[in-house]
Scaffold this motif. Structure first.
Motif, PDB file in Angstrom:
ATOM      1  N   ARG A 165     -67.989 -17.512  41.269  1.00 48.12           N
ATOM      2  CA  ARG A 165     -67.064 -16.510  42.146  1.00 48.12           C
ATOM      3  C   ARG A 165     -65.783 -16.383  41.396  1.00 48.12           C
ATOM      4  O   ARG A 165     -65.631 -15.155  41.324  1.00 48.12           O
ATOM      5  CB  ARG A 165     -66.682 -17.461  43.303  1.00 48.12           C
ATOM      6  CG  ARG A 165     -67.995 -17.357  44.471  1.00 48.12           C
ATOM      7  CD  ARG A 165     -67.254 -17.869  45.815  1.00 48.12           C
ATOM      8  NE  ARG A 165     -66.114 -16.855  46.033  1.00 48.12           N
ATOM      9  CZ  ARG A 165     -65.659 -17.299  47.304  1.00 48.12           C
ATOM     10  NH1 ARG A 165     -66.034 -18.144  48.122  1.00 48.12           N
ATOM     11  NH2 ARG A 165     -64.355 -16.433  47.359  1.00 48.12           N
ATOM     12  N   TYR A 166     -65.555 -17.334  40.648  1.00 49.13           N
ATOM     13  CA  TYR A 166     -64.354 -16.900  39.734  1.00 49.13           C
ATOM     14  C   TYR A 166     -64.431 -16.114  38.669  1.00 49.13           C
ATOM     15  O   TYR A 166     -63.907 -14.891  38.711  1.00 49.13           O
ATOM     16  CB  TYR A 166     -63.802 -18.287  39.113  1.00 49.13           C
ATOM     17  CG  TYR A 166     -62.480 -18.098  38.195  1.00 49.13           C
ATOM     18  CD1 TYR A 166     -61.418 -17.953  38.881  1.00 49.13           C
ATOM     19  CD2 TYR A 166     -62.745 -18.143  36.785  1.00 49.13           C
ATOM     20  CE1 TYR A 166     -60.069 -17.689  38.000  1.00 49.13           C
ATOM     21  CE2 TYR A 166     -61.497 -17.739  36.118  1.00 49.13           C
ATOM     22  CZ  TYR A 166     -60.358 -17.480  36.722  1.00 49.13           C
ATOM     23  OH  TYR A 166     -59.300 -17.540  35.791  1.00 49.13           O
ATOM     24  N   VAL A 167     -65.471 -16.385  38.075  1.00 45.95           N
ATOM     25  CA  VAL A 167     -66.024 -15.137  36.979  1.00 45.95           C
ATOM     26  C   VAL A 167     -66.007 -13.958  37.687  1.00 45.95           C
ATOM     27  O   VAL A 167     -65.723 -12.784  37.112  1.00 45.95           O
ATOM     28  CB  VAL A 167     -67.187 -15.701  36.125  1.00 45.95           C
ATOM     29  CG1 VAL A 167     -67.697 -14.711  35.138  1.00 45.95           C
ATOM     30  CG2 VAL A 167     -67.119 -17.131  35.531  1.00 45.95           C
ATOM     31  N   ALA A 168     -66.886 -13.996  38.605  1.00 42.88           N
ATOM     32  CA  ALA A 168     -67.303 -12.463  39.396  1.00 42.88           C
ATOM     33  C   ALA A 168     -65.827 -11.783  39.621  1.00 42.88           C
ATOM     34  O   ALA A 168     -65.613 -10.648  39.270  1.00 42.88           O
ATOM     35  CB  ALA A 168     -67.980 -12.500  40.417  1.00 42.88           C
ATOM     36  N   ARG A 169     -64.915 -12.671  40.151  1.00 44.83           N
ATOM     37  CA  ARG A 169     -63.611 -12.093  40.495  1.00 44.83           C
ATOM     38  C   ARG A 169     -62.913 -11.550  39.272  1.00 44.83           C
ATOM     39  O   ARG A 169     -62.515 -10.320  39.484  1.00 44.83           O
ATOM     40  CB  ARG A 169     -62.813 -13.026  41.128  1.00 44.83           C
ATOM     41  CG  ARG A 169     -61.567 -12.473  42.234  1.00 44.83           C
ATOM     42  CD  ARG A 169     -60.996 -13.607  43.177  1.00 44.83           C
ATOM     43  NE  ARG A 169     -60.609 -14.434  42.169  1.00 44.83           N
ATOM     44  CZ  ARG A 169     -60.405 -15.787  42.530  1.00 44.83           C
ATOM     45  NH1 ARG A 169     -60.983 -16.287  43.542  1.00 44.83           N
ATOM     46  NH2 ARG A 169     -59.679 -16.637  41.833  1.00 44.83           N
ATOM     47  N   ARG A 170     -63.019 -12.143  38.286  1.00 45.93           N
ATOM     48  CA  ARG A 170     -62.143 -11.777  36.913  1.00 45.93           C
ATOM     49  C   ARG A 170     -62.893 -10.602  36.534  1.00 45.93           C
ATOM     50  O   ARG A 170     -62.116  -9.657  36.025  1.00 45.93           O
ATOM     51  CB  ARG A 170     -62.194 -12.879  36.022  1.00 45.93           C
ATOM     52  CG  ARG A 170     -61.339 -14.048  36.238  1.00 45.93           C
ATOM     53  CD  ARG A 170     -59.771 -13.679  36.251  1.00 45.93           C
ATOM     54  NE  ARG A 170     -59.788 -13.213  34.738  1.00 45.93           N
ATOM     55  CZ  ARG A 170     -59.247 -14.018  33.758  1.00 45.93           C
ATOM     56  NH1 ARG A 170     -58.874 -15.255  34.135  1.00 45.93           N
ATOM     57  NH2 ARG A 170     -58.914 -13.759  32.465  1.00 45.93           N
ATOM     58  N   LEU A 171     -64.205 -10.314  36.430  1.00 43.40           N
ATOM     59  CA  LEU A 171     -64.679  -9.396  36.027  1.00 43.40           C
ATOM     60  C   LEU A 171     -64.547  -8.016  36.821  1.00 43.40           C
ATOM     61  O   LEU A 171     -64.276  -6.992  36.299  1.00 43.40           O
ATOM     62  CB  LEU A 171     -66.510  -9.521  35.918  1.00 43.40           C
ATOM     63  CG  LEU A 171     -66.946 -10.533  34.976  1.00 43.40           C
ATOM     64  CD1 LEU A 171     -68.261 -10.732  35.135  1.00 43.40           C
ATOM     65  CD2 LEU A 171     -66.542 -10.049  33.426  1.00 43.40           C
ATOM     66  N   LEU A 172     -64.438  -8.319  38.198  1.00 45.03           N
ATOM     67  CA  LEU A 172     -64.295  -7.059  39.057  1.00 45.03           C
ATOM     68  C   LEU A 172     -62.673  -6.765  38.659  1.00 45.03           C
ATOM     69  O   LEU A 172     -62.348  -5.520  38.909  1.00 45.03           O
ATOM     70  CB  LEU A 172     -64.268  -7.580  40.615  1.00 45.03           C
ATOM     71  CG  LEU A 172     -65.758  -7.565  41.076  1.00 45.03           C
ATOM     72  CD1 LEU A 172     -65.727  -8.186  42.384  1.00 45.03           C
ATOM     73  CD2 LEU A 172     -66.518  -6.055  41.113  1.00 45.03           C
ATOM     74  N   GLN A 173     -61.882  -7.597  38.481  1.00 43.40           N
ATOM     75  CA  GLN A 173     -60.555  -7.378  38.194  1.00 43.40           C
ATOM     76  C   GLN A 173     -60.319  -6.503  37.007  1.00 43.40           C
ATOM     77  O   GLN A 173     -59.339  -5.823  36.841  1.00 43.40           O
ATOM     78  CB  GLN A 173     -59.646  -8.717  38.002  1.00 43.40           C
ATOM     79  CG  GLN A 173     -59.166  -9.057  39.160  1.00 43.40           C
ATOM     80  CD  GLN A 173     -58.608 -10.663  38.969  1.00 43.40           C
ATOM     81  OE1 GLN A 173     -58.351 -10.891  37.934  1.00 43.40           O
ATOM     82  NE2 GLN A 173     -58.093 -11.165  39.983  1.00 43.40           N
ATOM     83  N   MET A 174     -61.364  -6.533  36.212  1.00 44.04           N
ATOM     84  CA  MET A 174     -61.221  -5.661  35.014  1.00 44.04           C
ATOM     85  C   MET A 174     -61.478  -4.281  35.178  1.00 44.04           C
ATOM     86  O   MET A 174     -61.063  -3.266  34.458  1.00 44.04           O
ATOM     87  CB  MET A 174     -62.609  -5.890  33.849  1.00 44.04           C
ATOM     88  CG  MET A 174     -62.282  -7.402  33.237  1.00 44.04           C
ATOM     89  SD  MET A 174     -63.500  -7.747  32.025  1.00 44.04           S
ATOM     90  CE  MET A 174     -63.228  -9.223  31.667  1.00 44.04           C
ATOM     91  N   ILE A 175     -61.966  -3.695  36.311  1.00 43.29           N
ATOM     92  CA  ILE A 175     -62.297  -2.373  36.648  1.00 43.29           C
ATOM     93  C   ILE A 175     -60.907  -1.725  36.730  1.00 43.29           C
ATOM     94  O   ILE A 175     -60.605  -0.611  36.080  1.00 43.29           O
ATOM     95  CB  ILE A 175     -63.202  -2.243  37.773  1.00 43.29           C
ATOM     96  CG1 ILE A 175     -64.483  -2.853  37.620  1.00 43.29           C
ATOM     97  CG2 ILE A 175     -63.174  -0.734  38.220  1.00 43.29           C
ATOM     98  CD1 ILE A 175     -65.349  -2.727  38.682  1.00 43.29           C
ATOM     99  N   PRO A 176     -59.900  -2.139  37.555  1.00 40.79           N
ATOM    100  CA  PRO A 176     -58.968  -1.496  37.532  1.00 40.79           C
ATOM    101  C   PRO A 176     -58.038  -1.365  36.238  1.00 40.79           C
ATOM    102  O   PRO A 176     -57.287  -0.389  36.018  1.00 40.79           O
ATOM    103  CB  PRO A 176     -57.989  -2.123  38.892  1.00 40.79           C
ATOM    104  CG  PRO A 176     -58.616  -3.381  39.103  1.00 40.79           C
ATOM    105  CD  PRO A 176     -60.226  -3.071  38.436  1.00 40.79           C
ATOM    106  N   VAL A 177     -58.207  -2.543  35.614  1.00 41.74           N
ATOM    107  CA  VAL A 177     -57.412  -2.555  34.352  1.00 41.74           C
ATOM    108  C   VAL A 177     -57.820  -1.809  33.397  1.00 41.74           C
ATOM    109  O   VAL A 177     -57.396  -0.864  32.785  1.00 41.74           O
ATOM    110  CB  VAL A 177     -57.313  -3.853  33.804  1.00 41.74           C
ATOM    111  CG1 VAL A 177     -56.879  -4.138  32.345  1.00 41.74           C
ATOM    112  CG2 VAL A 177     -56.886  -5.024  34.517  1.00 41.74           C
ATOM    113  N   PHE A 178     -59.337  -1.342  33.422  1.00 43.34           N
ATOM    114  CA  PHE A 178     -59.991  -0.329  32.570  1.00 43.34           C
ATOM    115  C   PHE A 178     -59.694   0.938  32.988  1.00 43.34           C
ATOM    116  O   PHE A 178     -59.221   1.755  31.893  1.00 43.34           O
ATOM    117  CB  PHE A 178     -61.070  -0.659  32.824  1.00 43.34           C
ATOM    118  CG  PHE A 178     -62.310   0.301  32.144  1.00 43.34           C
ATOM    119  CD1 PHE A 178     -62.679   0.287  30.770  1.00 43.34           C
ATOM    120  CD2 PHE A 178     -62.820   1.524  32.962  1.00 43.34           C
ATOM    121  CE1 PHE A 178     -63.412   1.117  30.330  1.00 43.34           C
ATOM    122  CE2 PHE A 178     -63.622   2.435  32.238  1.00 43.34           C
ATOM    123  CZ  PHE A 178     -63.726   2.354  30.787  1.00 43.34           C
TER     124      PHE A 178
END
Lengths: 309, 352
Positions: free
Chosen positions: A3-16
Motif C-alpha cells: 500500500r505504501y508503494v502504491a501511495r508513493r507511486l500515486l503521489q508521483m502523478i501530481p509531481v509529474f
C-alpha cells in the motif's frame, strides 16, 4: 508495504504534472522562439513565420499548448525537434545512456572513496588525520565544479597528457573516468562528512560498548555493529544524490564535451526547443522520484524500527 | 528425607586449574580521565575481590566510581581520555591490565560478561536479538549460523522469554523492557562465564519486573556457580541477593561488610546516611532523611576524608587526614570477618 508503494507511486502523478507544467511555462516565458532561431541571422517574411508557428501549434495559448503536449505524451510521443526534425525520443535515447554511465561512474567513485574517507576520519575523530580530511572535503565543497573540471582537465589532459581533453561521441568508459571524478567530487565531500559524523557518533553508542564487552573482534565490532547503524543516513543521501548526479551533469558534460543529457538540454535551451527541454527534465524528475522511493524502501530494510504501512 | 528433595545436579566448580584464590581480585585500582578542565580522578585506590558463587554488591551514588571500576575490569573504558595509572586487576591470579588486546578479548564474554543498565540502547537496534545472541557462539565457539541460532533460542528459553522460537528474529524495540533485560542477561550468560558484572541491571525497570529479573539472575548465578558483581544504588535489591557489600564514595571504598551486618550496624557515617534515606512505612508523615550537600566534584576532591563536608560528625582530623580502610572489630576486640571502614571514628559509629 504494498500500500505504501502504491501511495508513493500515486503521489508521483501530481509531481509529474506540476513539474512538466512549470518547465513548460518557463520555456514559454523565455524570450525568443524556435522558429525564429531556425532562421538565424537571415530576415524572413513575418507571414511565413506566423504560418510555421500555426502549423506547429505555437500560436495557441499556453494552456492549450500544454494540453496538446500532455496528450501526445500519453500516447508515447515526446514531440519532434523543430530545427533538426528529429523525434525528441531519439535524442533522449541517445543522450541518456551516456549520462547514466557517467552518473554511475561518479556514483561508484562517491560511494567507495567517500565512505572510506568518512570511516577513516570518523574512527579517529578530532585527531590530525580527521581534521586534515575534513579540510580536504571543505576544499572540495568550496570549489565550483567548473573550476575543478577545468583544473583537472588542464592538469591531466594538457600537462600530463594521460587523457584526451574531450570525450568522444562513443563515450568509452576510460574516457569518462575524469569527468566522473569531477562530477562526483562534491557528493564525495558530503558523503565523507556525513559518514564521518555518523561513525564518530555511533562509536559512542551503548551498543558499541556492549559489542566490545561481548569480546567480539574489532573487525566485527566495526564492520557489523558500527557500519550497519552508521550507513543509514548515508544511504538516504546517496539515493537522492544519484538523481542529482543525473540531472546535474550539465556543467561537467559541457567541460568535457560529453554528448549526454546535460549537453542535450543545453543545446535545446539555446534553440528554445521546448519539447526537448520538458521531455528531458520530466524524465530526470521521474528518475529522481523513483530513486527516492527506492531509498525510502531501503531505509526500512536497513533500520527495522521503520515500518511502512 | 525423601528422594524428591534431591538437589538438582550442581555443576562442579569450573576452571581446570585448582585455584584457591578469589576469582577476581582488584588491587589498588586508580582510574582518571583527562578533560579540558583537568584530571578527573574517578577511582582512587579500590580493592575488592569476588569468589566463585559469591555476590558482591557495589553501592554508591552516581559518580562514585562504581561503574568506572566495572568498565576497567571489563576493559571497555574509553582510553583516552581514560587512564589507569596504577593498580592491578587479577583474574584467576593473572593481571588483566598487562595482557595483550587479543588475550583480553578472549576473556570478555567468555570468562567475564557484563549486563548493562539500559537494555534498549545497549542492544544493537538494527540486528535481531537472535543474531546478537548467536554472535557469541559464532565468534567464540565457531558454531555455524544454524547451530548458533538454535543455541540462541535455547538461551531465550533459559531466561524465560515466552515463545522464544517465534521471537528469535524480532528486534530489540519489539520487546518490553523486562524482556529486553532478560535478553541482556541471556547474552551475558551465553558462554557460561565465571564472573558476571551487572551494572544497575534493574534501574530502568518497574518494581515488579525488577524483582523477577533479580530472581532470575540470582537463580542462574547459583546454578552456574558464577561470581557476581552487582552494581546498584538500590539498597532494597542488595539485601535480597548480595553476600557482601562494598560502599563507594568519591572513587574509594568507604565500607565493606557482609550484607546483613551492614544493615544492622553500619560503620561509616555515609552508609548510615544511605540507610536512613530509605523511606519507611512506619515513619509515614515524618520528614525523610537526606544526606546534606552534593557528591564531591571529582576534579577537586576535598582534602582528608572526601565525605567530610557532608558528614554530620566531621572533626578536624577528617579535613586533613585521609582515613584508610581499617578492619572493624567488636568492642572487645573480637574479629568481624570481612568488615572494614574508612572512617576515623568507625568505633563511635558502630558501637556508639
Amino acid at each position: 508495504m504494498g500500500r505504501y508503494v502504491a501511495r508513493r507511486l500515486l503521489q508521483m502523478i501530481p509531481v509529474f504534472i506540476g513539474s512538466t507544467l512549470l518547465v513548460f511555462a518557463m520555456m514559454y516565458a523565455l524570450p525568443g522562439d524556435p522558429v525564429r532561431a531556425l532562421a538565424g541571422e537571415q530576415t524572413v517574411d513575418p507571414a511565413q513565420i506566423a504560418q510555421m508557428k500555426k502549423d506547429l501549434g505555437l500560436d495557441l495559448p499556453l494552456w492549450h499548448q500544454y494540453l496538446n503536449y500532455l496528450g501526445n505524451l500519453f500516447q508515447g510521443d515526446f514531440g519532434t525537434q523543430i530545427a533538426s526534425g528529429r523525434p525528441v525520443a531519439d535524442i533522449i535515447s541517445d543522450a541518456f545512456p551516456i549520462t547514466i554511465r557517467l552518473a554511475l561512474f561518479a556514483f561508484t567513485f562517491t560511494v567507495l572513496v567517500g565512505i572510506s574517507i568518512g570511516i577513516f576520519a570518523g574512527l579517529k575523530a578530532d585527531t590530525l588525520r580527521d581534521r586534515g580530511l575534513l579540510v580536504l572535503t571543505l576544499v572540495l565543497i568550496s570549489i565550483p565544479s567548473f573550476v575543478l573540471g577545468y583544473l583537472l582537465q588542464y592538469f591531466f589532459a594538457f600537462q600530463l597528457g594521460w587523457v584526451d581533453p574531450n570525450v568522444s561521441t562513443e563515450a568509452a568508459p576510460g574516457e569518462l573516468l575524469l569527468p566522473a571524478v569531477v562530477l562526483g567530487s562534491l557528493s564525495l565531500a558530503y558523503v565523507a562528512r556525513l559518514t564521518r559524523t555518523s561513525v564518530a557518533e555511533n562509536l559512542r553508542a551503548d551498543y558499541m560498548r556492549t559489542a566490545v564487552a561481548k569480546g567480539l573482534p574489532r573487525r566485527r565490532v566495526i564492520g557489523v555493529h558500527l557500519m550497519r547503524n552508521s550507513l543509514i543516513p548515508v544511504v538516504t543521501f546517496l539515493g537522492t544524490d544519484l538523481g542529482a548526479l543525473l540531472g546535474g551533469a550539465v556543467v561537467t558534460e559541457g567541460i568535457f564535451n560529453v554528448q549526454g543529457v546535460g549537453y542535450a538540454v543545453f543545446e535545446a535551451l539555446r534553440h528554445r526547443e521546448g519539447a526537448t527541454v520538458v521531455g528531458i527534465v520530466t524524465l530526470i524528475v521521474v528518475v529522481y522520484l523513483v530513486a527516492s522511493l527506492i531509498v525510502d524502501l531501503l531505509y526500512a530494510v536497513l533500520d527495522p524500527r521503520i515500518r511502512y504501512a | 528425607m525423601t528422594i524428591i528433595d534431591k538437589t538438582a545436579d550442581v555443576p562442579a566448580p569450573r576452571g581446570s586449574t585448582e585455584n584457591s584464590g578469589p576469582l577476581l581480585d582488584v588491587r589498588d585500582l586508580h582510574v582518571e580521565f583527562k578533560t579540558r578542565d583537568g584530571v578527573v580522578k574517578a577511582v582512587n585506590g579500590v580493592n575488592y575481590s569476588v569468589a566463585a558463587g559469591e555476590t558482591l554488591a557495589v553501592l554508591g551514588e552516581s559518580g562514585s566510581g562504581k561503574s568506572v571500576t566495572a568498565q576497567a575490569i571489563m576493559g571497555i573504558l574509553d582510553m583516552p581520555p581514560g587512564r589507569i595509572p596504577q593498580g592491578e586487576i587479577l583474574f584467576r591470579g593473572e593481571d588483566m591490565l598487562t595482557m595483550g588486546y587479543e588475550e583480553r578479548r578472549k576473556i570478555r564474554g567468555q570468562k567475564i560478561a557484563m549486563i548493562f543498565q539500559d537494555a534498549l540502547s545497549s542492544l544493537n537496534p538494527v540486528l535481531t536479538v537472535g543474531y546478537q545472541l548467536a554472535e557469541m557462539f559464532r565468534v567464540h565457539q565457531g558454531l555455524s549460523k544454524k547451530d548458533a541460532k538454535a543455541k540462541a533460542i535455547e538461551l531465550m528459553d533459559r531466561v524465560r522469554i515466552p515463545a522464544a522460537k517465534e521471537r528469535v528474529n524480532d528486534y530489540p524495540h519489539q520487546f518490553s523492557g523486562g524482556m529486553r533485560q532478560r535478553i541482556m542477561i541471556a547474552m551475558a550468560l551465553a558462554l557460561e562465564p565465571d564472573l558476571i558484572i551487572a551494572d544497575e541491571p534493574t534501574t530502568a525497570l518497574d518494581v515488579t519486573v525488577q524483582a523477577q529479573v533479580m530472581d532470575l539472575l540470582a537463580e542462574l548465578q547459583r546454578e552456574y556457580n558464577m561470581g557476581l558483581i552487582l552494581i546498584t544504588h538500590d539498597l532494597g535489591v542488595v539485601a535480597d541477593v548480595a553476600d557482601k557489600i562494598a560502599v563507594m564514595y568519591a572513587g574509594r571504598i568507604v565500607e565493606t561488610a557482609p550484607v546483613h551486618e551492614l544493615y544492622k550496624r553500619p560503620a561509616h557515617p555515609y552508609t548510615r546516611g544511605l540507610l536512613d534515606s530509605i523511606p519507611r512505612l512506619d515513619q509515614k508523615g515524618q520528614e525523610l532523611y537526606a544526606i546534606k550537600g552534593l557528591p564531591p566534584n571529582l576534579l577537586k576532591i576535598p582534602s582528608g576524608c572526601a565525605f567530610n563536608p557532608r558528614c554530620p560528625k566531621a572533626q578536624d582530623i577528617c579535613r586533613t587526614d585521609v582515613p584508610l580502610l581499617a578492619d572493624v572489630t567488636e568492642q572487645d576486640g573480637g574479629e568481624l570477618p570481612g568488615r572494614g571502614s574508612a572512617c576515623h571514628f568507625w568505633k563511635e559509629q558502630i558501637h556508639g
